[in-house]
Design a protein around this motif. Structure first.
Motif: not given
Length: 116
Positions: A18, A21, A28-33, A35-36, A39
């Motif tokens: 991150v 950022q 939230g980019s770390c969490a988005s990465c 989660r992709s 999931p």
């Protein structure tokens, strides 16, 4: 992490995951990465210690590698690793974060890096 708890000057310093950022919108980019690639990822807070304007948190992250993660195709493997984060506060809001996730452990558990 809720963006309304972050100040405009928020600066995460968690390695490459991150590091790009520099504001609350990007927190939230770390969490988005994650989660992709995972999931069903979830974090369990194991320990929380505060002193002055600094809070230390130990988390366990668990999930299933069902999506691409850093270019590595889904393996279906379950992972469980720990992360240590420090949060820096000012005026009741988080103004910075330093985290050390166990990315080597993740890579070993998804089969991308050989385990010792």
């Amino acid at each position: 992490m809720r963006a309304d708890r972050l100040r405009t000057a928020y600066r995460p310093v968690t390695g490459r995951l991150v590091n790009a950022q520099k504001n609350p919108a990007g927190a939230g980019s770390c969490a988005s990465c994650l989660r992709s690639g995972f999931p069903d990822v979830h974090w369990t807070l194991e320990e929380l210690i505060g002193e002055g304007d600094t809070v230390a948190a130990l988390f366990t992250m668990r999930g299933t590698h069902d999506g691409e993660f850093f270019g590595i195709p889904a393996s279906g493997n379950k992972v469980s690793v720990q992360a240590m984060n420090f949060y820096y506060l000012a005026d009741g809001r988080i103004v910075g974060e330093r985290g050390q996730p166990d990315l080597l452990g993740v890579m070993q558990q998804i089969g991308s890096v050989p385990a010792p």
